[in-house]
Every structure is written in C-alpha cells, then in structure tokens.
Design a protein around this motif. Sequence first.
Motif, PDB file in Angstrom:
ATOM      1  N   LEU A 168       1.265   4.410  -7.307  1.00 10.92           N
ATOM      2  CA  LEU A 168       0.980   4.246  -5.887  1.00 10.92           C
ATOM      3  C   LEU A 168      -0.157   5.163  -5.469  1.00 10.92           C
ATOM      4  O   LEU A 168      -0.996   4.828  -4.635  1.00 10.92           O
ATOM      5  CB  LEU A 168       2.249   4.575  -5.101  1.00 10.92           C
ATOM      6  CG  LEU A 168       2.223   4.236  -3.613  1.00 10.92           C
ATOM      7  CD1 LEU A 168       1.962   2.750  -3.430  1.00 10.92           C
ATOM      8  CD2 LEU A 168       3.536   4.614  -2.963  1.00 10.92           C
ATOM      9  N   ARG A 169      -0.174   6.352  -6.079  1.00 14.09           N
ATOM     10  CA  ARG A 169      -1.194   7.332  -5.741  1.00 14.09           C
ATOM     11  C   ARG A 169      -2.579   6.762  -6.034  1.00 14.09           C
ATOM     12  O   ARG A 169      -3.501   6.879  -5.234  1.00 14.09           O
ATOM     13  CB  ARG A 169      -0.941   8.589  -6.571  1.00 14.09           C
ATOM     14  CG  ARG A 169      -1.536   9.823  -5.997  1.00 14.09           C
ATOM     15  CD  ARG A 169      -0.724  11.017  -6.333  1.00 14.09           C
ATOM     16  NE  ARG A 169      -0.547  11.188  -7.762  1.00 14.09           N
ATOM     17  CZ  ARG A 169       0.453  11.864  -8.288  1.00 14.09           C
ATOM     18  NH1 ARG A 169       1.358  12.420  -7.528  1.00 14.09           N
ATOM     19  NH2 ARG A 169       0.556  11.989  -9.585  1.00 14.09           N
ATOM     20  N   ILE A 170      -2.688   6.125  -7.189  1.00 11.01           N
ATOM     21  CA  ILE A 170      -3.987   5.593  -7.573  1.00 11.01           C
ATOM     22  C   ILE A 170      -4.372   4.430  -6.669  1.00 11.01           C
ATOM     23  O   ILE A 170      -5.509   4.308  -6.218  1.00 11.01           O
ATOM     24  CB  ILE A 170      -3.963   5.157  -9.055  1.00 11.01           C
ATOM     25  CG1 ILE A 170      -3.878   6.410  -9.914  1.00 11.01           C
ATOM     26  CG2 ILE A 170      -5.187   4.324  -9.394  1.00 11.01           C
ATOM     27  CD1 ILE A 170      -3.579   6.159 -11.364  1.00 11.01           C
ATOM     28  N   GLU A 171      -3.389   3.591  -6.336  1.00 14.26           N
ATOM     29  CA  GLU A 171      -3.660   2.463  -5.467  1.00 14.26           C
ATOM     30  C   GLU A 171      -4.116   2.954  -4.089  1.00 14.26           C
ATOM     31  O   GLU A 171      -5.096   2.481  -3.529  1.00 14.26           O
ATOM     32  CB  GLU A 171      -2.376   1.647  -5.339  1.00 14.26           C
ATOM     33  CG  GLU A 171      -2.547   0.367  -4.563  1.00 14.26           C
ATOM     34  CD  GLU A 171      -1.187  -0.255  -4.272  1.00 14.26           C
ATOM     35  OE1 GLU A 171      -0.306  -0.193  -5.154  1.00 14.26           O
ATOM     36  OE2 GLU A 171      -1.018  -0.775  -3.154  1.00 14.26           O
ATOM     37  N   LEU A 172      -3.365   3.945  -3.555  1.00 15.50           N
ATOM     38  CA  LEU A 172      -3.642   4.374  -2.197  1.00 15.50           C
ATOM     39  C   LEU A 172      -4.920   5.189  -2.067  1.00 15.50           C
ATOM     40  O   LEU A 172      -5.514   5.239  -1.012  1.00 15.50           O
ATOM     41  CB  LEU A 172      -2.470   5.196  -1.658  1.00 15.50           C
ATOM     42  CG  LEU A 172      -1.265   4.380  -1.198  1.00 15.50           C
ATOM     43  CD1 LEU A 172      -0.233   5.293  -0.584  1.00 15.50           C
ATOM     44  CD2 LEU A 172      -1.680   3.306  -0.207  1.00 15.50           C
ATOM     45  N   GLY A 174      -7.813   4.679  -3.323  1.00 14.69           N
ATOM     46  CA  GLY A 174      -8.955   3.828  -3.038  1.00 14.69           C
ATOM     47  C   GLY A 174      -8.963   3.420  -1.572  1.00 14.69           C
ATOM     48  O   GLY A 174      -9.984   3.491  -0.874  1.00 14.69           O
ATOM     49  N   GLU A 175      -7.784   3.035  -1.121  1.00 19.06           N
ATOM     50  CA  GLU A 175      -7.626   2.625   0.261  1.00 19.06           C
ATOM     51  C   GLU A 175      -7.994   3.757   1.217  1.00 19.06           C
ATOM     52  O   GLU A 175      -8.699   3.558   2.206  1.00 19.06           O
ATOM     53  CB  GLU A 175      -6.153   2.304   0.471  1.00 19.06           C
ATOM     54  CG  GLU A 175      -5.870   1.028   1.181  1.00 19.06           C
ATOM     55  CD  GLU A 175      -4.384   0.789   1.174  1.00 19.06           C
ATOM     56  OE1 GLU A 175      -3.700   1.432   1.986  1.00 19.06           O
ATOM     57  OE2 GLU A 175      -3.906  -0.001   0.329  1.00 19.06           O
ATOM     58  N   LEU A 176      -7.494   4.937   0.892  1.00 18.93           N
ATOM     59  CA  LEU A 176      -7.716   6.106   1.735  1.00 18.93           C
ATOM     60  C   LEU A 176      -9.209   6.408   1.799  1.00 18.93           C
ATOM     61  O   LEU A 176      -9.757   6.727   2.846  1.00 18.93           O
ATOM     62  CB  LEU A 176      -6.943   7.277   1.148  1.00 18.93           C
ATOM     63  CG  LEU A 176      -6.625   8.436   2.069  1.00 18.93           C
ATOM     64  CD1 LEU A 176      -5.916   7.939   3.308  1.00 18.93           C
ATOM     65  CD2 LEU A 176      -5.747   9.447   1.341  1.00 18.93           C
TER      66      LEU A 176
END
Lengths: 337, 576
Positions: A168-172, A174-176
């Motif tokens: 989730l950290r990696i996914e978020l 990018g979003e962040l």
Amino acid sequence: MTLEVVSVGFGYGGSVPVLKDVSISVGDGEVYTLLGSSGSGKTTLLNIIAGFLRPDSGRVMLDGEDITHIRPERRGVGMVFQDYALFPHMNVRNNILFPMKARNLARAEMDGRADELCELVGISHLRDRMPSELSGGEKQRTAIARALAADPRVLLLDEPLSALDAALRIELRGELRSLLSSLEVPTLYITHDQREAMAISDRIGYLLDGRIIEEGTPEKLYWRPERVQTASFLGFGNIFRVKARGNGSIATPLGPIPWNGDMPSHIGFRPDSVRIGTDGGGLKGKVISSEYRGSSLFLRVSCRSVVVIMEVDPHIGAGKGDEVTFSIPRDSIVPLR
Amino acid sequence: MRGRFDMTYRAKGRKKSVLVLTVYSILFAFLVLFCLYPLFLIAMKGITDGSGRITSRYLVDILRDGIYREVIWFTFWQAALSSILTLLFAFPGAYLLSRYDFPGKRFVIAASTIPFVIPSLVLAVGLIAIFGSSGVLSSILSSLSIPAPDLIGSRSIIILAHVFFNFPIALRILLARFSGLDPTLVHAARSLGAGRVRTFFTVVLPQMRYSVLSALSLVFTFCFLTFGIVLLLGGLNHTIEVEIRSLFVGLSEEGLHHAGALVLVESVIVLVTTYVYIWSSSRVSGRAEIVLSRPGTMRRKISPAGRFLVGTYVMLVLLIVFLPLLMVFLGSFMAGRTLIHAFTLDWYWKIMTMESGSGFSVTPLDSIRNSLLFGLLTMLLCLPLSYMTAWVMVKRGGRGKRFMDMLLLFPLGASSVALGYGLVSAYSSPPVSITGTWYIIVLVHSVIAYPIGARAIYSSMKSFPPQLERAARSLGASPVESFFRVKLPLILPGILVAAVFAFAVSIGELGATLMVSSEEYITMPVYLYRTVEGAGRELGPMYAFSVILMSTAFLSFLSIEIIQKVFLKWGVRGDT
Ligand SMILES: Nc1ncnc2c1ncn2[C@@H]1O[C@H](COP(=O)(O)OP(=O)(O)OP(=O)(O)O)[C@@H](O)[C@H]1O
Ligand SMILES: [Mg+2]
C-alpha cells in the motif's frame, strides 16, 4: 510562499540537544523531504515549525514573516501526524469540517469545500464513517484532507505512510506525489525510508546529529552524495577509506586509481554499479555469500583485504566459494568526505 | 507566552509552568485547610497531654489496654479476612467474565457498578432484612422449625457485608486487567507447548499480580476504615472508626486523647495500604478499562461445563448485588414484619407525613431535601477539585511524582470520623466558625469525595492522546475551542463518573456527617441511622426510607448514564 527554518536549535533538557543548527528553505509548491534515522529529531523539528515547541535558538519564517512566537492556531501550518490524530468522536466529514468551523466559515461554503476535498483524496464514499471504521490508507487520506481544509500556507507530513503495509505504501506514494505537487504550498515531508524520499521529493535533506549534513535533488543524493554518512544511509554498500599517492592517483583497498581534483577521504560506489564477469583487466574475488532479492542477486565478494557488495543479474548464478571477476566503472565511483 | 506553550506541549522539565504551580497551590490550600490541619489537630491530641506537653502515654495506653487493643486487632483482621475473601470470590469471576461471551454480559458488568453508588447503609438495612431476627432467612428457617441464628451484631455479618459491598469493586479491577491481557501471549505459550494450567500459572497469573495487589489493598483500606456497616450491624464489635466516634461523643478529656492516639495508629496503617494501592495500580500496565469483547481475543464457544460455571457465577453476582436491595424494596411494601403480608403504601405515607419531634428536629422530607441539596453542591465543588487534581497528576512527571500524587489523594485514606470531628474543633470559634452551618457538610463531603473523582478523570485524561489537541491547534482551533470540541467530549465519561461519585458519596456519607451536622441539617443517612437505632426498630419506615435513599443514588447514576449516551451518541464506538 516559502518556509524557512533558520539555524534552529532545540533540546529537551537532556545533556545533548536534539537539534543543533538546522536550516531549511522550502519554496512554493516544492516538496522537501527530511530524511533521518529514527530518533534523529524529525518530529521535533515539525513540532517546532507547527508551534508546539519553541526553539532554544533560531527562527521559523513563513513568507518572510517571523512566526517563531506565533500561536499554533494562527500559523496556517497544516500538519499530517505520524498516527493521523483523527478525532475519534467525529466522523470523517466532521473531522474535515473541524478547521473550517474553527474559522467560522459559512455553512454552504464549508460543505462545498468538504465535498471537494473528499473528492480530491478519494474518500467521498466514506464521509459518514467514524475513524475507527477506516483502514490505514483511508485514515491517511482523511488526515490529508483535514489538513488541507485549513487552507494551510505550508504543509507538514510526518511519516504519513509509515503506518501502512509495504504494498500500500508503494501504491500511495505515487498518488501522494501527484497530490502534493498539484498543491501550491511548500511541503515538508518526513520519512526515514530512503526509497519513499526518492519517489516523493523535489529535494531531500539528510538530518544527522542535529544538523542537515547534506541536501540536494533525489538524483544527486542517489548517485553523487558528498558525505560518507549520507552515502551509507542511501545504500552505498561500498565505502572505502583512501590515501593520496601523489602523481595524480589515490590508493584504494582495491588498487590505485587515477585522480585529479580534490583528494577525498573516502570513495564509494553502489552495489548495482558493479559489472561482473567482464573481460580481462578486472578484479578477482571469492564469493562469501549470495542472496536472492527478487530481481537481483546480492553477492558479498572478498577481494584483497576488503569485502565488496554487488547487486547483479540473477542469471549469473554465482554461489558461495566461486571465483568471480568484476570491474567498477570509473564514473560510478564517487568521492566522499 | 511560556505558560501557553506548556499547555499544548509537555515540553521541558525545567519549564514548570505558572499554571501548574497555581493549580498546585489551590489544591494544597484546600487540602491543608480542610483536611490536613483538622486531622493534625486530632492526631496531636494523641501525643500531647492536657497541658500541651508531648507524651507517649496515650499511645502506650491504647496498645496496652485490652479494650483498645481488641478494637485495633479486630479492625485489622476483619479487614484482612474480608479483603482476602472478596478477592477469592472475585478472581474466578473476573476470569470467567473475560473469557466467555454470553447474552447479558453487558448487564452483569453494569450491575456490578451499582454498589459504587448505593450507600453502605442501605446494604446494611438489606442484610438486616435478610439475616435479622425477623428477616427472610429466619422466617424461612423457623417455618422449617430450625432455630435461626441472629447474625446481626455478630462478627460474621460484618465480614459478610464487606464481601457483599466490595466484591464488585474487586471484580471490576480484575476484569479490567484480564480483558486487557494480550491474548497472543497466551497463544504463544500454548504453541510453545505449555498446557492450559501451566499457561495460566506462568503467563496469565504473573501479569495479574499488580492488579490483585491493588484490588486487595484497596478493599483492605475500605474495610479498615469501615464505619456505617459496623455501626449498624456490628452490635458490640467496634472497629477503630466506630470506637473513635464513641470516644468523641463521650466527650471525656481522657477519651479524646485516646481517640487521637487511635487516629494516629489507624493513619499509619492506612498510609501503608493506600501507598501499596497507588503503587500497585500504577504498575498495572495497559489501559485500565473494561473491554466487553475484543475481536480475536480469548472468546470461545462455551462448553457445557463452562456454561454451568458461568451461569452459576452470574447468578451469584446478581444475587449478591440485588438480593439485599430487593429485600429492602419488598419490605417497604409489606404491612407486617415478614414477606407473606399484604401490600401497603403505609410506610411511605408515614414518611411523607411524619412530623418532626420524637427525637428528630426535622421531618424525613427535610432530610431528603438536605441530602439532595448537599449532594448537588458537593458535586459542584468536587468537579473542579477533581479535575484540577487529575490535571496536575497528568502534567507533572519526574521525581517526587508518586509522593505528590499520594498527597493529593490523601483523603482517600483519611478517617472520616476524625476528619469531621477535626473540622468542627478547628473551626468552631471566631475568626472562623463554620460549625453547624450547611457548608461544613458540603466541605467535608467534598474532601472525602474529590480524590475518587480525580482518579476517574485521571484515567480518562491519560488515555487521551495529546497529539489530538495539537492537531486541533494546527487546524486553527484556539486553546479554548480545542478543549471544548476535542478534549472535553473525549474525557467526558471520566468527568461524569466523577460527578456521580461525588453525588453518591455525599448522599451516602455517614461517619463525618454524624460529627459535623447540626440538627437542622440532618441528611438521609443520619436520619436512617437514627431510625435504625431508635427505640422499637420499626422496620417498615426504615425499609421505605432506605428505598428512597437508594433510588436517589440510583437515579443520579442512571441520569448520568443517559447524559453520557446523549453526548456520546457519536462517540467512540466499539468501546465500553
Ligand atoms: N517529550 C520529549 N521529552 C524528552 N525527549 C524527547 C521527547 N520527545 C522526543 N524526545 C527525544 O528526542 C529525540 C528525537 O525525537 P523525535 O521524535 O523528534 O525523533 P524522530 O526523528 O521523529 O524519530 P522517528 O523516526 O522514530 O519518529 C529522541 O531521542 C527522543 O527520545
Ligand atoms: Mg517521528
């Protein structure tokens, strides 16, 4: 709008101050990441900027205005806390409305803005949930939306991803990244995860021993750090002390290399820059251990009096005890001090 | 400026904010004026003679004289026995309740709070209704032609009453800890090959030891300082408190000195036990809160044997909590002395219409009005005191903290009889003369009640995460706003509990009130006590009056529950 931290020093009353002399300047729309190991004083610095602690020395400036002595609620400093600090007795919507109510905005305006923010961070469907009914990622989005609802002049984020699991950290992140760069405010981001820092920032500062010992763009810190400590924190597995030899070369444990310019005290290179099994003229060594890490193979190779760590193509298939030849491209060797 | 910063952030130890100091001064002024100084006066009596010279004569007297020695010894062993029995009874129950889920569990746990607010006098009357010479037990036994023992006036009834009264307290302390135990530790032990029994003794029990000690020392302290129960049920058996009272009332100079010496001895013992209590409860790790059921904890399907155990235990709990109250309740509607008689409202009518006179200068209704008024005033005075105490306890850390906390909570372990008498003798002549006024009653009730409230507020304040207040500030809320919108709603449960306690203590207090109240300001417990002691012991009015007392206490408890529900409708879900 710029955030400037000028020579800030702070101690909790113990013998050694946590922050000795920290200066940072973050420009409009810039994401500045403060990187540092656990306990290095990152949260302390944020608390000083947000106004919860008063520095022993130095100043905090926002847009040229000295805010060191202004009360937290008057600073316009938005903060996303390490564990989010959502108000447990208010639902998502009321958490987001909180800062706007504090400013006595008109009801319609508040509702509109709250909806907008929920939309922005993608939590529109969660508006009526209580914080205890949210997942880690959803809490984090809510915390960001709440901080933005205060229309902050500067945004501080204290390890906003650290409470989440790795995927989730990696996914978020990018979003962040895209969210933060779409904002027009200076952002100070805190983490002790170097990859996260690389992914998210325009600039990175490395906090060690109460000082920012080095700062620069992610590319610069990743490939060409200047300090031994920074290099080692950022994954330079190979750092060796060197001696000057005169006649334009330096002595390293792996042999002399030609050198012009200032004499460094150390040199370093990243494990992934080592070339293995190359044509003659390379170095020879014996594999002490090998370890698969997903797409690459990590080898510890004993060569002369030192151990060289290398990250190579897993198809090489070198095992313990094997002899390998390798070389280090000259331009990947970085001088350090 | 400095003060303000410290309010939002517990920063450097060297910056002791002005505010903390101010609050300390207010609290200590109150404590010294209305608790320490009066008690000091009484204690001084114990070590000085008539002309004010220091002497050890009275201390030697009470330790040598058979009667006093007997009183001290009895007080000690009944407290020890009562507390051990209480723990033996509460421990398995707490374990079962934490381990098994069953319908009605919430109710059982709620029921166990009732003794906190029901005055001990009502319980005593309830026990008279059960075990008295004309109680249920004896009428059942005599209908079977078995001679009934008259337990009233015996030592066993005192101990029984103490177990009845204190067992829910112990149950709650232990249950809070049991339900806070980390279930993964048990799982780890089991997976490492330890059997159930072994796991219990090597993993569960060691984690319980501070809770057990804290429950034990608390119940011991309560039983040691017991007054109403012994006065009503104990007959000729005196505990130190009761003895001190009769010495004060006796008014012989010699007796006063002996009372002072008894107060000294009592204080030393209670000081030790309250210290043990505070120390051990500070050692209890985790949140001291009862968790009804947590996901993934030791919840399990109930085996038939388990069902039987839990069922029996729950019945016992309900019996203990409700039977005495139920008997009082039934008795108040019965025309005759036993339960088989006809329904009547005569007793209530009698109370409503009773004139003053026949030993009373007030009517029962007056005493009810007095109690309600004093209860409300005590609550109003206690809330700021409790809040400030809790606040400085949270704020202040570092060296000497335990000593300061102990001092702030000192009245927890103070002799209420001596406190009442001390207040009267300290402030009965100009310039300060408060003897016989209404506010001396409110004062003494507040001194007794505020530490309990402080503990309740303290525990909810401690579980309040400080960064929430910071979050509120960083979002633009002023200190006042962030207090009212973030902190207060979240610590409200503790504050409400403190309010109920203050009211309940005031409504039920007997020892100190007997010493300070003038005829005009007689309260419900004093009235009840006089009715019980009065000639003839007419049971009907006594029951009816107890029911009124008990309902008042219970209603306050209920109304707070309701307020809490309303306020926290949107509150922390999934919590107790
Ligand atoms: N209230 C306090 N009183 C005394 N010392 C403190 C206090 N808060 C933090 N410290 C100490 O100051 C140092 C810096 O703490 P800080 O929380 O700023 O670290 P951090 O860089 O945020 O660490 P992490 O990455 O673990 O969050 C630590 O050594 C910590 O023990
Ligand atoms: Mg931190």
